[in-house]
Design a protein around this motif. Structure first.
Motif, mmCIF file in Angstrom:
data_model
loop_
_atom_site.group_PDB
_atom_site.id
_atom_site.type_symbol
_atom_site.label_atom_id
_atom_site.label_comp_id
_atom_site.label_asym_id
_atom_site.label_seq_id
_atom_site.Cartn_x
_atom_site.Cartn_y
_atom_site.Cartn_z
ATOM 1 N N SER A 158 0.832 -1.203 0.000
ATOM 2 C CA SER A 158 0.000 0.000 0.000
ATOM 3 C C SER A 158 0.866 1.253 0.000
ATOM 4 O O SER A 158 0.624 2.201 -0.763
ATOM 5 C CB SER A 158 -0.926 -0.002 1.223
ATOM 6 O OG SER A 158 -1.647 1.207 1.316
ATOM 7 N N SER A 218 2.701 1.592 -3.358
ATOM 8 C CA SER A 218 1.744 1.989 -4.395
ATOM 9 C C SER A 218 1.427 3.476 -4.295
ATOM 10 O O SER A 218 1.349 4.176 -5.312
ATOM 11 C CB SER A 218 0.457 1.169 -4.265
ATOM 12 O OG SER A 218 0.697 -0.204 -4.433
ATOM 13 N N THR A 219 1.248 3.951 -3.073
ATOM 14 C CA THR A 219 0.975 5.381 -2.870
ATOM 15 C C THR A 219 2.163 6.221 -3.309
ATOM 16 O O THR A 219 2.006 7.268 -3.945
ATOM 17 C CB THR A 219 0.662 5.660 -1.390
ATOM 18 O OG1 THR A 219 -0.460 4.874 -0.990
ATOM 19 C CG2 THR A 219 0.337 7.133 -1.168
ATOM 20 N N LEU A 268 2.289 6.404 -7.055
ATOM 21 C CA LEU A 268 1.247 7.312 -7.548
ATOM 22 C C LEU A 268 1.660 8.774 -7.352
ATOM 23 O O LEU A 268 1.425 9.622 -8.227
ATOM 24 C CB LEU A 268 -0.075 7.037 -6.831
ATOM 25 C CG LEU A 268 -1.274 7.898 -7.247
ATOM 26 C CD1 LEU A 268 -1.512 7.811 -8.749
ATOM 27 C CD2 LEU A 268 -2.521 7.487 -6.470
ATOM 28 N N SER A 320 2.295 11.490 -10.279
ATOM 29 C CA SER A 320 1.592 12.782 -10.262
ATOM 30 C C SER A 320 2.576 13.934 -10.396
ATOM 31 O O SER A 320 2.327 14.906 -11.119
ATOM 32 C CB SER A 320 0.785 12.923 -8.972
ATOM 33 O OG SER A 320 -0.160 11.878 -8.839
ATOM 34 N N PHE A 376 -2.787 14.092 -7.988
ATOM 35 C CA PHE A 376 -2.769 12.912 -7.116
ATOM 36 C C PHE A 376 -4.168 12.604 -6.579
ATOM 37 O O PHE A 376 -4.601 11.444 -6.571
ATOM 38 C CB PHE A 376 -1.792 13.146 -5.962
ATOM 39 C CG PHE A 376 -1.859 12.114 -4.877
ATOM 40 C CD1 PHE A 376 -1.342 10.846 -5.074
ATOM 41 C CD2 PHE A 376 -2.446 12.409 -3.644
ATOM 42 C CE1 PHE A 376 -1.409 9.887 -4.067
ATOM 43 C CE2 PHE A 376 -2.517 11.466 -2.645
ATOM 44 C CZ PHE A 376 -1.994 10.200 -2.859
ATOM 45 N N SER A 398 -6.225 9.290 -7.425
ATOM 46 C CA SER A 398 -6.582 8.426 -6.296
ATOM 47 C C SER A 398 -8.073 8.130 -6.290
ATOM 48 O O SER A 398 -8.493 6.985 -6.063
ATOM 49 C CB SER A 398 -6.177 9.095 -4.977
ATOM 50 O OG SER A 398 -4.789 9.248 -4.885
ATOM 51 N N THR A 399 -8.867 9.163 -6.537
ATOM 52 C CA THR A 399 -10.326 8.987 -6.574
ATOM 53 C C THR A 399 -10.731 8.060 -7.710
ATOM 54 O O THR A 399 -11.564 7.168 -7.542
ATOM 55 C CB THR A 399 -11.013 10.358 -6.753
ATOM 56 O OG1 THR A 399 -10.627 11.225 -5.682
ATOM 57 C CG2 THR A 399 -12.528 10.205 -6.745
ATOM 58 N N ALA A 426 -9.694 4.460 -6.859
ATOM 59 C CA ALA A 426 -10.599 3.918 -5.839
ATOM 60 C C ALA A 426 -11.940 3.534 -6.468
ATOM 61 O O ALA A 426 -12.534 2.507 -6.104
ATOM 62 C CB ALA A 426 -10.808 4.939 -4.730
ATOM 63 N N ASP A 461 -8.524 1.481 1.536
ATOM 64 C CA ASP A 461 -7.284 2.236 1.435
ATOM 65 C C ASP A 461 -6.795 2.163 0.001
ATOM 66 O O ASP A 461 -7.456 1.608 -0.867
ATOM 67 C CB ASP A 461 -6.215 1.721 2.422
ATOM 68 C CG ASP A 461 -5.894 0.264 2.205
ATOM 69 O OD1 ASP A 461 -6.091 -0.211 1.068
ATOM 70 O OD2 ASP A 461 -5.436 -0.382 3.160
ATOM 71 N N ASN A 462 -5.610 2.728 -0.238
ATOM 72 C CA ASN A 462 -5.135 2.812 -1.615
ATOM 73 C C ASN A 462 -4.702 1.457 -2.149
ATOM 74 O O ASN A 462 -4.559 1.274 -3.356
ATOM 75 C CB ASN A 462 -3.958 3.799 -1.705
ATOM 76 C CG ASN A 462 -3.645 4.171 -3.130
ATOM 77 O OD1 ASN A 462 -4.542 4.466 -3.903
ATOM 78 N ND2 ASN A 462 -2.365 4.156 -3.483
ATOM 79 N N ASN A 468 -4.822 -3.394 -7.851
ATOM 80 C CA ASN A 468 -3.887 -2.401 -7.327
ATOM 81 C C ASN A 468 -2.463 -2.662 -7.807
ATOM 82 O O ASN A 468 -1.735 -1.744 -8.154
ATOM 83 C CB ASN A 468 -3.928 -2.404 -5.803
ATOM 84 C CG ASN A 468 -2.974 -1.401 -5.205
ATOM 85 O OD1 ASN A 468 -3.239 -0.209 -5.208
ATOM 86 N ND2 ASN A 468 -1.838 -1.881 -4.713
#
Length: 264
Positions: free
Chosen positions: A146, A149-150, A153, A157, A178, A182-183, A186, A221-222, A243
């Motif tokens: 997680s 991955s964040t 991302l 961005s 970002f 992310s939205t 998700a 979560d992401n 993911n």
């Protein structure tokens, strides 16, 4: 790539070790000056310190990449005889190493201080058995994935913002990108989870198929769609695989931007 990793470590170790030293000093003060009958308060504050350690390191690593994109120091990095994927991979490996070291030291020190202030003896056999359980290991791997991955991302961005805006420094634009990405990710994950509601139990690796969202509180979560009961952790298989695939795509996309699109 190995030489670049050494360069990354040399460029970041002072700040990371400084963060670690501050946290260990603060942890020592916390345990020595908090009354023994306030154990719940100690645990809460210690958890905040551990979270603060990771957050500080995370922000520093992110800020370091942004400086390379927008400042002169990036010229040396992006003109090295390395591909964009190698540069990004080296940064992620070093970041992973620092998070692993910070996590191991801060958690171990908190366990040591907790045992010292309470007067109890640490049962290393039980502790090792708990840490080595499949459930704990699996959950730790999910958290690490997680976080990585964040980070990927965020890097994507920033790189996309750098290319889109050229040399104009609009500080918050990468963060807007970002949030939008992310939205969107998700939303994709939720759609896939609804189509494929198969969950794996991280303790015994059993697979269940049910509409769990109507029965349990779900934490999003992401990395994936997860939920927990009193005894078990579950993760949606399709959401987790999605993911990983998205992470690989973003990694390759960021590497391509670094290698082909950055105008030095």
């Amino acid at each position: 790539m190995g030489k670049y990793m050494k360069y990354e470590i040399k460029g970041t170790y002072k700040v990371i070790l400084g963060i670690l030293a501050i946290v260990l000093i603060a942890t020592t003060v916390l345990y020595n000056y908090t009354a023994k009958n306030e154990s719940s308060l100690i645990i809460a504050l210690a958890s905040l310190l551990i979270f603060g350690t990771f957050l500080s390191a995370f922000l520093y690593i992110v800020g370091s990449f942004r400086k390379e994109l927008y400042e002169d120091r990036g010229y040396l990095t992006f003109t090295l005889p390395l591909t964009g994927n190698q540069i990004l991979g080296a940064k992620l490996i070093v970041a992973f190493m620092w998070f692993l070291i910070l996590g191991a030291i801060t958690v171990s020190y908190n366990i040591f201080m907790m045992a010292k202030t309470s007067g109890e003896t640490i049962n290393f056999k039980e502790l090792l058995s708990l840490i080595s359980s499949s459930e704990i290991i699996s959950f730790a791997i999910m958290i690490l994935i997680s976080g990585i991955s964040t980070l990927i991302l965020i890097y994507f961005s920033m790189a996309l913002s750098r290319v889109t805006l050229r040399n104009r420094k609009i500080g918050g634009m990468w963060f807007i990108i970002f949030l939008i990405l992310s939205t969107f990710i998700a939303w994709i994950q939720m759609k896939i989870v609804n189509i494929s509601p198969y969950y794996i139990n991280l303790k015994d690796w059993s697979i269940v198929n049910s509409n769990i969202s109507s029965l349990f509180q779900i934490e999003i979560d992401n990395a994936s769609l997860m939920f927990s009961t009193e005894d078990y952790f579950y993760i949606n298989i399709a959401g987790f695989i999605t993911n990983i695939i998205i992470g690989i795509i973003l990694f390759l996309g960021t590497g391509h931007i670094i290698e082909k699109k950055i105008d030095l």
